[in-house]
Structures are given as structure tokens and as C-alpha cells.
Write an enzyme that holds these catalytic residues in place. Structure first.
Site, PDB file in Angstrom:
ATOM      1  N   GLU A   1       5.281 -10.202  -6.023  1.00  0.00           N
ATOM      2  CA  GLU A   1       6.487 -11.044  -6.096  1.00  0.00           C
ATOM      3  C   GLU A   1       6.639 -11.739  -7.442  1.00  0.00           C
ATOM      4  OE1 GLU A   1       4.483 -10.690  -3.586  1.00  0.00           O
ATOM      5  OE2 GLU A   1       5.690 -10.393  -1.778  1.00  0.00           O
TER       6      GLU A   1
ATOM      7  N   GLU B   1       1.866  -9.073   3.759  1.00  0.00           N
ATOM      8  CA  GLU B   1       1.961 -10.330   4.526  1.00  0.00           C
ATOM      9  C   GLU B   1       2.009 -10.036   6.029  1.00  0.00           C
ATOM     10  OE1 GLU B   1       5.251 -11.897   2.001  1.00  0.00           O
ATOM     11  OE2 GLU B   1       3.964 -13.661   1.842  1.00  0.00           O
TER      12      GLU B   1
END
Ligand SMILES: NC(=O)c1ccc[n+]([C@@H]2O[C@H](COP(=O)([O-])OP(=O)(O)OC[C@H]3O[C@@H](n4cnc5c(N)ncnc54)[C@H](O)[C@@H]3O)[C@@H](O)[C@H]2O)c1
Length: 708
Positions: free
Chosen positions: A137, A117
Site C-alpha cells: 500500500e 490482510e
């Protein structure tokens, strides 16, 4: 104030800043995986500010060094104020994105989760071909919450991004070389290439590229997401996160970027609170905690294990041998007779052959594994083995005799392990002159498949032996949990009470299919009766016969004995609690079993009643919990999460419920104790058993949890 204390910066530098002529290089440095912890975030943000303030700097390169970029959040900070302290990852991302000078990510090795990210927020990315990216995740029941679901689809396309986000799988950079994600994928070191790239864009005055500004043009969005939701819902079953991942990626298409980010954030916050995500995170931390033994430090010296011997080539011995062969360790396999030895070797060959046929194993790996196997009938051939694992018949006399022999023939540094399920490891150790070298290694059947390994620490087991065996478990990719010496160790000691309750339920009015269905609906991979049929009902029968003598005060239903008296040992005899068509494993309800149970009820004068599924589940699962509390209290297990891990990896307990002790915590221990009181009051109940274990009663009274 606690908050300011816990936010104290460590003295260690977590990101470095250096100038290479006019290029500022910021290197994340937070071993072992460059987790984006508080110090790292502070220093990375400070580095960016410094570069922006320095007029001689023309561009910035952000890197994690030569080994890996970053594995994302620093899990050591989970649940601490540092995890959410400013600058957060969101802030750092905003700072990078807003930079007026170009920021180039130089990616070697893994670039994962928050790490990816962060890289997605840079203006350019240069990766080595051996680098890999992932947003895992979902494996913790979450979704990427720092823009990953909004930026990745803009960078690599909606379908590829959705696949990565829903699966959490890692993708090699080389595979994404043609996408917007990477400006360059190079064969050598990414840092050198990124610095050269920085110089080039400065020289060419290329405009800054921000992924957030890219528009997604995806005409078939609606149809695609409807299809994706259907597919994902079937696979995700009890886990909510994968569907939320689809929603978030869909928002990347349908909403403006900032709105999409807010939407992603909202979903992330919802998921963090779900019991499923809590359970997954619990399991993740349980796995890491299990390898820590309080009085055996990480730097305890270990004994090298380069060769292994297995005694007994039966069901367990052959599977244990395979676990080592598959990890490229040479194995000497010893049996009593040529016939038994040939049978064991044939089993190993057949199992590998089946894996090759199912394309789970490359044929050359099979050859390599078989080449490492040395069958023998002579104890003297064990002289060089570093680790010897005994898997002979479950008889104390035989085991002691084997260990006396091992004591004679093996070298002084060898570790002597037993795979006993029920016998006293200390008594086995005492048959040798070196009990410090003896340890239990309790594998589960089939040993080449099952992840769980209970490592049984005897009274005299050496710390170096324990540490070595815990390390060996990693080599053969098992999840090792330490247990003290007691009958049944952790898993089987708990399951005995679960099975006792299952039998009582038959007496009182339930049927094997009803009990199995209730537990399977709860999420167990197999109900107790199907499980017993698979394992062999004679195993429990042998144990019960011993119990009748050893613990005459403990209540057992004799209904299972009646079954065994008819030779219904389960799948292996095509008849048990169910019947089986020869060679098949489908459990078919059998009226003969209903008749046997009905006759038994008459024999003990019990009038059957209708039993609700809730009662069935509570009685079996809380039986695990109460015995688990006793195991903890006696110090047989080191921590509650170890019991959870045993059940998740060895007994098919549903992952989304986190294990029996975690499940009890989610019910609230106060409620667990109340429910046990109700269960104790049911007619025919084993009221003694339902006395809450003292530890459970204490924790409940104090409003605490097992995993607290
Ligand atoms: N079967 C399971 O599910 C399971 C699970 C965990 C642990 N265990 C334990 O593993 C051990 C072995 O169980 P199993 O199910 O593989 O039994 P098994 O009967 O399938 O195999 C035992 C093998 O040991 C051999 N053997 C016996 N005495 C020997 C000796 N003195 N020297 C060399 N070989 C000898 C036998 O010939 C036989 O092949 C037992 O202690 C059992 O409690 C079994």
C-alpha cells in the site's frame, strides 16, 4: 437510484463453494488477480455463512485457487460505490475472525495487500513454498488499512513487519516458514495440504488461533521506533506514508488490538487525502491507461517480434540495442563504417561491464546478451528482422534514404521504426512503399536506462503495427505513450516552452544556478540549465536555428545562442551554463557565464530585476501546462495522464506531484488561468504565450480538470 444501480451484482460467479466431505472450500474467482471486489466479497461472506449454517461442515478452507491467493482491492472498483459497499473487507475479516469453525487460508502464489490482510484474519494459514506475501500500500502513498499493520507484527515480529510495510516489498513464504504467519509451508499445492491440515485440527480438536489475541512482547520498542523514524524520514523525503506506517506499527506494540485498529484506520483516512497519495495513485492509473488506444482493441492481431535490427550504433542506437539484448531478443546492429560499428559494440560492452562491476548484472547475463548481438555493415543482413529501428543522423534526406533501403531488403511483415526526435514521421514513411508498416519509436537517452518510449503513430501506421510496438515496449520494460505526429511529439514539444521561459528569466535578472535551484526545490530531478548541459546545448541550438526560419513570430531569447557561439555545449565540452572539471559531472557556477548574460542584457537594454523563486517555478511549470493543453486539444496525445506519464518517466518530474497536468489540477485550473494572466502582465513577458490554450480556458471556465 444510482447507488443501487451501480451495485447491481454481475452474473459472473466471483467465488465458488464446494464441499470436500466435511470441509467447505471457498475459492475466490475474480480474474485476473482475484481482486477483492464487491461480488467476491459478497460471495465469500455468503460461503462462510453457508458453511457455518451447515452442521455437516467441520472446517472451512479459503483459497484463491492454484495460481494466486489475491492481489488485494479490485482496482477496477476504485472511486466507485462498490469499493466501499458492504460487505467491506473489514466486515469480511470480522466474519472470518468470529467464525466458530476453523477457517484455514490455502495460499498459492501471490498474497498481497488486502489479500494478505484477509489471510491474516483466518485462524490458520498453509502456503506453498513458492507463494509470496506483501503489503504494498505504501507504494500508493497509503498504509494497509484493514488490520495489516496490527496483525502482521503479531505474526512475524515487529522489525520484519515494519520492513515489509514500509518498503512494500514482496517476501517469499519460504522465508517466513518459521513464523506464526504460516502453520505449514509445503512444497506442493497449498490447497491439498490445507484440506489435510483442516482434517487434522478437527480430529485433534485444536483451539482456534486468532492473531489479534497474540501479545507483542518488545522491550526495546521506544529505541527501535525512534531509530526507524529517523531512517525512514531520510529515505521517504517528500512522501508522508512511510512515517505513518511506522506510527501504525508502533501502535501495534503500544495499544490494545482494537484501539490499534482504530488508530490504523485514522491514519489510512488521513493518507488517502494527501496530495502525495493522490499523485501516486494517479501515476499508477496513468501507467495502465497509457497502453489503451481507443480505436485499437485489445484483440487486435499483432506481428510477432522475435528478432530486431538497429541502424546506427551511436549514442541512441547502442542504448536501443541494449534494451532488446537485455530482454533476450537477438539484435543485428548496422553501421556505415567498421570504425563506427566497433565503437558502438565497444560502448555496449562497456555499459554491460559497468553494470556487472556495480553488481547490477550477473556476468553470465552479460555473456548471454553479447552472444545475441550481430554487428554488420550489410543491409542484406536485415532480411530476417521482424522490427527494424533506425537511429541515424537527424537529417530527413539520410532517414529517407535509409527507409528506401529498408523497404528493399526487409521482409513484407517487418515493422520499420524511426527514433527521430523532431522529423516528420509521415514524410519518412512516404519514402517507402508501405507506410502502414512505419511507426516512430522515440527512445530517451540513455536508451538502455530511461523508461519512457514515445510511440509515434503516423497518419498511415497500421493498427497491428501500433499494437505490436506497444506490446514490444512491455517486453523491453519501457513505459510506452502514444503520440501523434508533430514537431517534438509530447515531451520535447512541451520542454521547448519550459526552456524558453528559463532563458527569458536569465534576460530579466535570474542566474542559471538560481533557476536550477528553484526547480530542484520544486522537485525536478535536474534544473533546466543542468539538464541542457547534460543533453548538449548544441541540440537546442540546432532546433532554434530552424525555428527562427519556420516560426519567425515566436519569441526566443538569444542568450543561449551566445553561449553556443563560444562552443559551450555543456558537459561534453566541460563548459556550458556551468563549468565542469574534466571527467566529472558536478556543475560549477562560472563567472564567465554571468558576464555573458550581463553583456546580453545590455545588448537588449534590459535592466535586471530580482526574481522570486515562486515566479521562476510558475513560469516554467505553467509553460509545460499550457503547451500540454494545446497538445491535448490537437489530439496529439490521447489523454492528460499520458502527458503526466511522459514527464514522470522521461523528464524527472517529481512523482509526488503527479505530473504537470495533474499538478495544474491540484492548483485548480481557474487559479492556473489567473496566474497566467499575471505572468502575461510582467514586463518583458511573452504575452501571447500566456494566453491560456482554448482547452485550458474552457475547462477552467467550466470548473473542470484535465484529469477529470
Ligand atoms: N541523443 C539523444 O538524446 C536522442 C534522443 C532521442 C532521439 N534521438 C534521435 O536518435 C537519432 C540518433 O541520434 P544519436 O544521438 O544516437 O546520434 P549519433 O550521432 O550518436 O549516432 C548516429 C549514428 O548513425 C550512424 N549513421 C549515420 N548514417 C547512417 C546510415 N546511413 N546507415 C547506418 N548508420 C548510419 C552514424 O555513423 C552514427 O554512429 C537521431 O534521429 C536523434 O534525433 C537522439
Amino acid at each position: 437510484m444510482a447507488r443501487s444501480l451501480s451495485l447491481k451484482r454481475s452474473a459472473i460467479i466471483a467465488a465458488h463453494y464446494r464441499l470436500q466431505e466435511s470441509i467447505a472450500v471457498i475459492t475466490l474467482d475474480n480474474p485476473p488477480v482475484n481482486g477483492l471486489g464487491f461480488d467476491t466479497r459478497v460471495e465469500a461472506a455468503a460461503g462462510i455463512d453457508r458453511a457455518l449454517a451447515d452442521t455437516s461442515v467441520t472446517a472451512l478452507v479459503l483459497t484463491g485457487g492454484s495460481k494466486l491467493f489475491s492481489a488485494g482491492a479490485d482496482i477496477r472498483e476504485f472511486n466507485t460505490p462498490k469499493a466501499t459497499a458492504e460487505p467491506t473487507l473489514h466486515t469480511l475479516i470480522r466474519v472470518i475472525e468470529a467464525s466458530t469453525k476453523p477457517v484455514i487460508a490455502a495460499i498459492n502464489g501471490a498474497c498481497v495487500g488486502g489479500g494478505l490482510e484477509l489471510a491474516l484474519a483466518c485462524h490458520f494459514r498453509v502456503a506453498s513454498a513458492t507463494a509470496s506475501v506483501a503489503l504494498p500500500e505504501v507504494k500508493l502513498g497509503l498504509l494497509p488499512g484493514a488490520g495489516g499493520t496490527q496483525r502482521l507484527p503479531r505474526a512475524i515480529g515487529v522489525e520484519a513487519a515494519l520492513n515489509m510495510i514500509v518498503s512494500g516489498a514482496s517476501v517469499p513464504a519460504s522465508q517466513l516458514a518459521q513464523t506464526v504467519l504460516f502453520d505449514e509451508v509445503v512444497t506442493g499445492d497449498a490447497l491439498d495440504a490445507a484440506i489435510a491440515f483442516a482434517r487434522k485440527i478437527v480430529a485433534e480438536k485444536l483451539p482456534l488461533k486468532r492473531i489479534r489475541d497474540l501479545r507483542i512482547d518488545y522491550p526495546n520498542a521506544e529505541g527501535f521506533f525512534a531509530f526507524a523514524r529517523n531512517t525512514v524520514a531520510t529515505v521517504a523525503k517528500n512522501f508522508p506514508a512511510p512515517l505513518k506506517c511506522v506510527d501504525a506499527v508502533a501502535a501495534a506494540v503500544s495499544k490494545p488490538f482494537d484501539e490499534g485498529l482504530r488508530y490504523e484506520r485514522g491514519l489510512f483516512l488521513q493518507l488517502v487525502q494527501t496530495p502525495e497519495s493522490r499523485a501516486l495513485r494517479h501515476a499508477f492509473f496513468a501507467e495502465r491507461a497509457a497502453s489503451k488506444i481507443p480505436d485499437v482493441s485489445d484483440d487486435t492481431p499483432t506481428r510477432g517480434v522475435r528478432s530486431v535490427a538497429v541502424i546506427g550504433a551511436g549514442t541512441m542506437g547502442s542504448g536501443i540495442a541494449m534494451s532488446f539484448l537485455s530482454a533476450a531478443l537477438p539484435v543485428t546492429l548496422l553501421e556505415m563504417s567498421q570504425g563506427a560499428l566497433d565503437h558502438g559494440v565497444a560502448t555496449i560492452r562497456r555499459n554491460y561491464e559497468a553494470s556487472v562491476a556495480r553488481k547490477k548484472l550477473a556476468p553470465e547475463k552479460w555473456d548471454a546478451a553479447m552472444a545475441l548481438l550481430t554487428p554488420t555493415l550489410r543491409y542484406d543482413d536485415l532480411a530476417k528482422a521482424d522490427l527494424i529501428i533506425e537511429a541515424v543522423f537527424e537529417e530527413m534526406d539520410i532517414k529517407q534514404q535509409v527507409f528506401r533501403e529498408l523497404d528493399r531488403v526487409t521482409k513484407p511483415s517487418a515493422i520499420l521504426a524511426t527514433n527521430t526526435s523532431t522529423l516528420d514521421v509521415d514524410r519518412i514513411a512516404d519514402a517507402t512503399t508501405r507506410p502502414q508498416d512505419v511507426v516512430g519509436m522515440h527512445f530517451f537517452s540513455p536508451a538502455n536506462v530511461m523508461k519512457l518510449l514515445e510511440v509515434v503513430r503516423g497518419a498511415k501506421t497500421g493498427k497491428d503495427v501500433l499494437k505490436t510496438v506497444m506490446d514490444v515496449a512491455k517486453t523491453i520494460r519501457k513505459t510506452a505513450v502514444v503520440a501523434g505526429v508533430c514537431d517534438g511529439f509530447i515531451g520535447n514539444r512541451m520542454i521547448e516552452h519550459y526552456l524558453r521561459q528559463a532563458m527569458f528569466l536569465l534576460e530579466e535578472g535570474a542566474s542559471p544556478p538560481q533557476v536550477d535551484r528553484a526547480l530542484e526545490k520544486f522537485g525536478m530531478a535536474m534544473g533546466p540549465f543542468r539538464m541542457s548541459d547534460a543533453a548538449g546545448n548544441d541540440v537546442g541550438w540546432r532546433i532554434r536555428k530552424r525555428r527562427y526560419v519556420e516560426k519567425p513570430q515566436m519569441r526566443y531569447s538569444r542568450v543561449a545562442d551566445r553561449l553556443c557561439e563560444q562552443g559551450r555545449f555543456g558537459q561534453k565540452t566541460d563548459a556550458g551554463w556551468y563549468r565542469y572539471e574534466s571527467g566529472r559531472r558536478d556543475a560549477i557556477p562560472d563567472p564567465a557565464v554571468d558576464a555573458l548574460i550581463a553583456a546580453y542584457r545590455r545588448e537588449i537594454s534590459v535592466t535586471p530585476r530580482k526574481i522570486a523563486d515562486d515566479e521562476i517555478v510558475d513560469r516554467l511549470i505553467l509553460a509545460l501546462v499550457n503547451e500540454g493543453a494545446r497538445i491535448l486539444e490537437e489530439g496529439i496525445a490521447l489523454r492528460a495522464s499520458d502527458l503526466d506519464l511522459v514527464y514522470l518517466t522521461g523528464y524527472g518530474f517529481p512523482l509526488y506531484r503527479g505530473g504537470p497536468m495533474f499538478y495544474a489540477d491540484t492548483l485548480g485550473l481557474y487559479n492556473v488561468v489567473r496566474r497566467m494572466k499575471e505572468l502575461a502582465a510582467i514586463p518583458n513577458a511573452d504575452a501571447d504565450f500566456w494566453q491560456p490554450a482554448p482547452l485550458l480556458a474552457k475547462l477552467a471556465a467550466e470548473g473542470r480538470m484535465f484529469n477529470g
